[in-house]
Design a protein around this motif. Structure first.
Motif, PDB file in Angstrom:
ATOM      1  N   GLY A 166      -5.327  -2.417 -14.543  1.00  0.00           N
ATOM      2  CA  GLY A 166      -6.408  -1.437 -14.158  1.00  0.00           C
ATOM      3  C   GLY A 166      -6.971  -1.958 -12.847  1.00  0.00           C
ATOM      4  O   GLY A 166      -8.167  -1.657 -12.723  1.00  0.00           O
ATOM      5  N   ARG A 167      -6.128  -2.669 -12.169  1.00  0.00           N
ATOM      6  CA  ARG A 167      -6.680  -3.474 -10.969  1.00  0.00           C
ATOM      7  C   ARG A 167      -6.006  -3.076  -9.877  1.00  0.00           C
ATOM      8  O   ARG A 167      -4.894  -2.636  -9.864  1.00  0.00           O
ATOM      9  CB  ARG A 167      -6.228  -4.791 -11.260  1.00  0.00           C
ATOM     10  N   VAL A 168      -6.845  -2.732  -8.853  1.00  0.00           N
ATOM     11  CA  VAL A 168      -6.381  -2.056  -7.258  1.00  0.00           C
ATOM     12  C   VAL A 168      -5.547  -3.584  -6.667  1.00  0.00           C
ATOM     13  O   VAL A 168      -6.411  -4.596  -6.340  1.00  0.00           O
ATOM     14  CB  VAL A 168      -7.311  -1.692  -6.546  1.00  0.00           C
ATOM     15  N   MET A 169      -4.333  -3.491  -6.617  1.00  0.00           N
ATOM     16  CA  MET A 169      -3.717  -4.417  -6.063  1.00  0.00           C
ATOM     17  C   MET A 169      -3.378  -4.690  -4.733  1.00  0.00           C
ATOM     18  O   MET A 169      -2.931  -5.765  -4.169  1.00  0.00           O
ATOM     19  CB  MET A 169      -2.233  -4.699  -6.589  1.00  0.00           C
ATOM     20  N   ASN A 170      -3.968  -3.703  -3.914  1.00  0.00           N
ATOM     21  CA  ASN A 170      -3.845  -3.792  -2.446  1.00  0.00           C
ATOM     22  C   ASN A 170      -5.047  -3.402  -1.851  1.00  0.00           C
ATOM     23  O   ASN A 170      -5.253  -2.737  -0.935  1.00  0.00           O
ATOM     24  CB  ASN A 170      -2.736  -2.510  -1.961  1.00  0.00           C
ATOM     25  N   ALA A 171      -6.122  -4.134  -2.237  1.00  0.00           N
ATOM     26  CA  ALA A 171      -7.352  -4.173  -1.796  1.00  0.00           C
ATOM     27  C   ALA A 171      -7.629  -5.049  -0.578  1.00  0.00           C
ATOM     28  O   ALA A 171      -8.490  -5.805  -0.465  1.00  0.00           O
ATOM     29  CB  ALA A 171      -8.645  -4.525  -2.968  1.00  0.00           C
ATOM     30  N   ASN A 172      -6.849  -4.424   0.623  1.00  0.00           N
ATOM     31  CA  ASN A 172      -7.040  -4.975   1.777  1.00  0.00           C
ATOM     32  C   ASN A 172      -6.393  -4.297   2.712  1.00  0.00           C
ATOM     33  O   ASN A 172      -5.543  -3.515   2.797  1.00  0.00           O
ATOM     34  CB  ASN A 172      -6.457  -6.488   2.026  1.00  0.00           C
ATOM     35  N   PHE A 173      -6.484  -4.355   4.053  1.00  0.00           N
ATOM     36  CA  PHE A 173      -6.056  -3.590   5.074  1.00  0.00           C
ATOM     37  C   PHE A 173      -4.719  -3.812   5.484  1.00  0.00           C
ATOM     38  O   PHE A 173      -3.917  -3.205   6.141  1.00  0.00           O
ATOM     39  CB  PHE A 173      -6.796  -3.674   6.676  1.00  0.00           C
ATOM     40  N   ALA A 174      -4.218  -5.008   5.246  1.00  0.00           N
ATOM     41  CA  ALA A 174      -2.675  -5.289   5.380  1.00  0.00           C
ATOM     42  C   ALA A 174      -1.646  -4.229   4.394  1.00  0.00           C
ATOM     43  O   ALA A 174      -0.752  -3.830   4.736  1.00  0.00           O
ATOM     44  CB  ALA A 174      -2.219  -6.832   4.948  1.00  0.00           C
ATOM     45  N   GLU A 175      -2.307  -4.332   3.164  1.00  0.00           N
ATOM     46  CA  GLU A 175      -1.491  -3.610   2.331  1.00  0.00           C
ATOM     47  C   GLU A 175      -1.797  -2.152   1.738  1.00  0.00           C
ATOM     48  O   GLU A 175      -0.982  -1.183   1.288  1.00  0.00           O
ATOM     49  CB  GLU A 175      -1.177  -4.296   0.893  1.00  0.00           C
ATOM     50  N   TYR A 176      -3.243  -1.727   2.072  1.00  0.00           N
ATOM     51  CA  TYR A 176      -3.637  -0.470   1.711  1.00  0.00           C
ATOM     52  C   TYR A 176      -3.439   0.356   3.139  1.00  0.00           C
ATOM     53  O   TYR A 176      -4.318   0.040   4.269  1.00  0.00           O
ATOM     54  CB  TYR A 176      -5.091  -0.275   1.213  1.00  0.00           C
ATOM     55  N   HIS A 177      -2.663   0.958   3.400  1.00  0.00           N
ATOM     56  CA  HIS A 177      -2.314   1.186   4.869  1.00  0.00           C
ATOM     57  C   HIS A 177      -2.925   2.618   5.194  1.00  0.00           C
ATOM     58  O   HIS A 177      -2.753   3.976   4.872  1.00  0.00           O
ATOM     59  CB  HIS A 177      -0.848   1.788   5.027  1.00  0.00           C
ATOM     60  N   ILE A 178      -3.824   2.378   6.074  1.00  0.00           N
ATOM     61  CA  ILE A 178      -4.522   3.573   6.658  1.00  0.00           C
ATOM     62  C   ILE A 178      -3.729   3.613   8.081  1.00  0.00           C
ATOM     63  O   ILE A 178      -2.929   2.987   8.451  1.00  0.00           O
ATOM     64  CB  ILE A 178      -6.092   3.485   7.271  1.00  0.00           C
TER      65      ILE A 178
END
Lengths: 729, 325
Positions: A651-663
């Motif tokens: 239940g954890r967000v694994m891409n909580a950063n701008f490198a992997e959460y792609h805007i």
């Protein structure tokens, strides 16, 4: 020259680009810095929490957990805010129960941010862990309409009409969870004054919301707390509700009797609200000639276990096209996560995505051009409410978009790269045009400068600029004579900045107060000039900071020298006019896109995006275009990039950063064009203006999905659409 | 972040070597500082090598010698790199953002750590970060993970683009070890995870990368760096291919292919390249080569697509190298 309708550069632009605009985290005071430790499990309880080592660490001033939360915050305390959905709001440190992965479980306050952050890692937490019950897909059996608000009324007989349709489709569309990620992270800076009062600088879309929350939670009186928010570096809905940093910084400031600042890290920006994951089931039918005969839209969305967050999703399917047989259903499923949160065009983005994909599929089944199909099913009244629209120039949007995009000749465009497939898609977009009550205060000084105050916000949309333009025109002065002030609970009440209603609501109030002040000037002028006693208001005009009567002019400053002090200030509250509820107000747009898909590698690109909107009177075409561009770019991100990756085991967000959460980034954006068509609207509000903060994102993901089908023959029916989704076409 | 002691090294300090052995080396800091903020790296001592004399690019008969402290940007835009090693130019510029390339150094690029989601999150098991804690990626999200040379304890990839080009070019890495210079073929710098995924490379404590030697041959006529990623910029490679060809009368005289995003190190098989010498430079043969190069590939769920995609990417890159547009 009139300011309204001008491409006015932002009045706060120089402050922003020179770093002089003070955002919440820029507030300079001798602060203690607060850092939150978050849970590493999604479900269970804390059995032990050892803060000894953290407390002993250099610079640490205090640590707050469920073990030492002041008792007064536990009993009969109101944790709601004005936009809290049904349920029980999250209460930080209330007890040892873990409701979601990433939940704040301890607050470390230290002299520096890095001290607080590192000390948080010295806290030893022991859990009794229960198994995470999974995301939306694993919990569909718990979906319930009881938790969700009732959608618009069904009409006609969907089942029969669907059965009798010449062409039908039944399709499922899925959207993944999206996180807001405004450039400015959430932050709260609390100044603790020697008298025990606090001034709270908060990242929020309406200071009144923070104030309501602080009063309810901390029992603060109106005199003991003031909330300010001069600048907000993007919010998009993430600042509609007070977030937990407000609680944290205020708790620490009150307990330690000291200034405290808390700024969330980028990773922590993934620890609260988001646009929820939803699953749509669409059933559409039409006759041979393309008349839409039956439409059913069912959506199941995720919410938290403690609040029933809801959006208006399926109603859009009852609104956008003429259809006599409509069935709408909306259900919610609780999952172990934080409560979702409104995100730019909440509900509209989701509902219209599914609808506009399904319409495209049905048009294709019927062998009708998607634009033609939409024109054929055009509707000029609100079927959900059975009301006329205040205005609807969507037909003009279709026509202009068709022309600008060269829609009718799109297939003749030459392919340049043998590896690429070319595709074209379109969609309709729409967003509500609402007006809320708003209050403003105006005063004039001896230099002829007008100060207008309102507790509204500028979340990057251009409130400062647009309100100044409206006031300048209404008062007949140049823009530099207007000082618009916002973001302060000491100012007159405003609706929260959301729903694209600020221009409509606050703008109407500003226009009205300026007119009121014209009468004030007029009255003082007549009083001081008895020879003009008989002059009617209609016989004078206001230009260049002067009252004009015939060939004579009288400077405001001279007239108002004779005014009493009281006469130089004025207050006004504006509310939607009686009878406004006889019409439905919506802005509309048409969006067309061109995509290329690499046949072998699956890479999807969007070389061209065109949006033509109808949104009433456009007060500032520049800031309006900014809004459209930003929302379209986000629409592209939603379509092709953004996915909150929640690990179904943890239940954890694994891409909580701008490198992997792609805007979406600059390189993703190529030709992008926006235009407005003329739309006269004398009903929506006194300005005739509709907001455009959200319109551009609505429909865009569907247009891209439809274009990918055009290119590849493959319907992806999920967001985001990634290169591996089209790899095997 | 955890408090640490900071030393800026001078050339004199280097002679003893003790500081280097006990310290974590700081160069551009674009990766290390980030990892320290996340609590992934927790060094007690940082040795800042920023003032050491390795910030030049030197041309010689043996090729081009890149100082370890030259920034990625300065390397990419160096006239000799652009002219003779356009593959390296292209690979570097496909990576990160302008800001990061302006700060990141060549030595640091080689030693950057994986972007595995679970490695970055200290709440999650990760054998690379915490040996013996397990691997959450194998049965979790592994879109950016390896399909070649993996082990039961780690499926992480090396994230560099520059290294993929350097592997293809068969560069050498100059390492200062106990006062002497050691030359390591690029292929032997990084390692596969095996039972020790905590070790990214074969360097020893106290070693310092001083230079990267590019051989004289830069394959400037027939090269391609193809990077496939989830957005057009500022994303790590799902798959990247550095391809170099020398062709004579339609036949392959030399071929170099290194893959990024598929293994714990840039993936390159000399044996498979040798088999191709003398064959016709054709799509069919490139396909055969691709099959051979990724033989034994294994995927883990969300990276299943990579096996098909990497083959197509290899063929595309080789065809682009063969027929530069």
């Amino acid at each position: 020259m009139l300011n309204i309708g001008n491409k006015q550069t932002r009045v706060d632009g120089p402050q922003k680009v020179t770093g002089k605009a003070t955002y919440t985290a820029d507030i300079a005071a001798p602060f203690y810095h607060a850092y939150v430790l978050q849970s590493t499990i999604a479900c269970g309880s804390i059995t032990a929490i050892d803060t000894t080592a953290a407390e002993a660490f250099e610079g640490v001033k205090a640590i707050f957990t469920h073990l030492n939360l002041p008792e007064r915050l536990k009993n009969k305390v109101d944790y709601t805010d004005p936009l809290a959905p049904p349920g029980k709001p999250f209460r930080p440190f209330y007890n040892n129960t873990i409701l979601y992965n990433g939940q704040p479980i301890a607050l470390v306050v230290a002299e520096s941010f890095e001290q607080a952050r590192y000390a948080s890692k010295l806290i030893k937490v022991t859990y009794e862990e229960k198994k995470f019950k999974g995301s939306l897909a694993e919990n569909l059996k718990n979906a319930s309409a009881d938790r969700a608000p009732e959608p618009a009324k069904n009409r006609g007989d969907f089942t029969k009409a669907f059965k009798n349709s010449d062409y039908t489709i039944i399709r499922e569309y899925r959207q993944s969870r999206n996180y807001h990620n405004p450039m400015e992270p959430h932050a709260t800076s609390v100044e603790y004054n020697s008298d025990g009062n606090i001034v709270v600088y908060d990242k929020i879309q309406g200071v009144a919301s923070s104030l309501k929350y602080l009063k309810g939670v901390f029992g603060l009186g109106a005199d003991s707390v003031r909330v300010k928010s001069d600048f907000v570096g993007g919010a998009f809905g993430s600042g509609l509700r007070p977030q937990y940093q407000l609680f944290m910084a205020t708790l620490a400031a009150l307990e330690l009797k000291h200034n405290v600042q808390m700024v969330m890290t980028r990773a922590q920006m993934f620890s609260f609200g988001y646009r929820p994951e939803v699953i749509h089931t669409m059933k559409l039918g039409c006759s041979k000639d393309g008349t839409l005969t039956a439409l059913s839209h069912k959506t199941v969305g995720e919410t938290s276990t403690f609040e029933d967050f809801n959006e208006t999703i399926v109603d859009w399917s009852g609104l956008l096209y003429k259809c006599d047989n409509v069935n709408l259903e909306y259900e919610l499923t609780p999952v172990q996560s934080y409560t979702p949160l409104d995100m730019r065009a909440p509900g509209g983005v989701s509902g219209v995505y599914a609808l506009e994909c399904a319409i495209d599929e049905l048009a294709h089944e019927a062998g009708i051009d998607p634009l033609e199909f939409r024109r054929k099913n055009y509707v000029d009244y609100d079927q959900n409410e059975n009301k006329p629209f205040t205005s609807k120039e969507l037909k003009a949007c279709y026509a202009r978009c068709e022309e600008v995009f060269n829609w009718n000749n799109r297939k003749s465009l030459a392919k340049t790269d043998p590896h690429l497939l070319l595709g074209y898609g379109m969609a309709t977009g729409s967003w509500e045009a609402l007006q809320q009550p708003a209050s403003v205060a105006l005063s004039m000084n001896e230099m002829g400068t007008f100060t207008i105050k309102c507790a509204t916000a500028d979340i990057g949309t251009g409130t400062y600029t647009v309100m100044s333009q409206i006031a300048a025109d209404k008062l007949g002065v140049s823009l530099d004579k207007i000082k618009f002030k916002l973001g302060d609970t000491a100012f007159p009440d405003s609706p929260i900045e959301g729903g694209s209603w600020t221009v409509s609501s606050v703008g109407s109030a500003v226009a009205a107060i300026c007119e009121k002040f014209q009468y004030r000037i007029f009255d003082v002028w007549k009083r001081n000039n008895p020879e003009y006693q008989a002059v009617a208001f209609e016989a004078i005009s206001f230009q260049d900071a002067k009252l004009k009567y015939g060939s004579k002019t009288f400077a405001f400053t001279e007239i108002m020298q004779q005014a009493s002090k009281d006469e130089l200030s004025i207050a006004h509250s504006e509310a939607p006019a009686d009878g406004q509820d006889t019409h439905s107000g919506y802005a509309h747009c048409c969006v067309m896109v061109e995509v290329t898909v690499d046949k072998e590698l699956g890479i999807i690109k969007v070389p061209r995006l065109v949006n033509v909107s109808a949104a009433g009177k456009i007060i500032n075409p520049k800031t309006a275009e900014n809004q459209l561009l930003g929302s379209m770019i986000w629409g592209l991100g939603m379509a092709l990039r953004e996915e909150g990756m929640v690990d179904s085991r943890y239940g954890r967000v694994m891409n909580a950063n701008f490198a992997e959460y792609h805007i979406a980034v600059n390189a993703d954006i190529h030709d992008i064009h926006t235009e407005f068509v003329e739309e006269h609207d004398d009903k929506v509000n006194p300005l005739g203006a509709k907001g455009v903060g959200e319109l551009g994102i609505v429909g865009l993901a569907a247009a891209i999905s439809n274009a990918i089908f055009d290119a590849t023959g493959k319907r992806l029916r999920k967001l985001p659409m990634l290169l591996d989704d089209v790899l095997e076409v | 972040m955890k408090p640490f002691q900071y030393t800026r090294l001078s050339t004199q300090d280097l002679a003893s070597g003790t500081t280097l052995r006990d310290s974590t080396i700081l160069a551009g800091g674009t990766n290390l500082i980030d990892l320290m903020k996340y609590g992934v790296e927790k060094p007690d001592r940082l040795a800042d090598i920023g003032k050491l004399p390795y910030a030049q690019i030197e041309e010689s008969d043996e090729g081009l010698l890149l100082g370890a402290l030259v920034t990625n940007a300065d390397t990419a835009y160096h006239s000799a790199v652009k002219k003779t090693y356009p593959l390296l130019h292209k690979a570097i510029l496909s990576a990160a953002s302008a800001q990061l390339r302006n700060r990141a150094t060549n030595g640091g690029n080689l030693l950057q750590r994986t972007r595995c989601y679970y490695f970055y999150d200290t709440a999650m098991p990760c054998n690379k970060r915490e040996p013996g804690s397990g691997c959450a990626a194998i049965n979790g999200f592994n879109r950016i993970h390896a399909i070649l040379g993996t082990s039961a304890s780690c499926i992480a990839t090396h994230p560099s683009d520059m290294c993929v080009a350097l592997a293809a070019l068969e560069a050498e890495v100059h390492v200062l070890r106990k006062g002497a210079t050691l030359v390591i073929p690029f292929d032997q710098l990084h390692r596969l995870p095996g039972d020790h995924p905590e070790k990214d490379h074969n360097l020893e404590p106290g070693d310092l990368i001083t230079h990267i030697q590019l051989p004289t041959e830069g394959f400037s006529d027939h090269f391609e760096y193809l990077k496939i990623r989830d957005r057009e910029s500022y994303a790590f490679a799902l798959i990247s291919v550095a391809a170099c060809l020398k062709v004579s009368e339609g036949k392959i005289e030399d071929i170099r292919v290194a893959l990024g995003g598929v293994a714990h190190k840039p993936w390159k098989l000399k044996k498979v390249e040798k088999e191709m010498i003398g064959k016709v430079a054709s799509t069919d043969n490139f396909q055969f080569f691709a099959e051979r190069l990724i033989q034994g590939a294994q995927s883990f769920g969300t990276n299943d697509f990579k096996i098909l995609l990497v083959k197509r990417a290899i063929v595309r890159a080789l065809n682009s190298a063969l027929n530069p547009s």
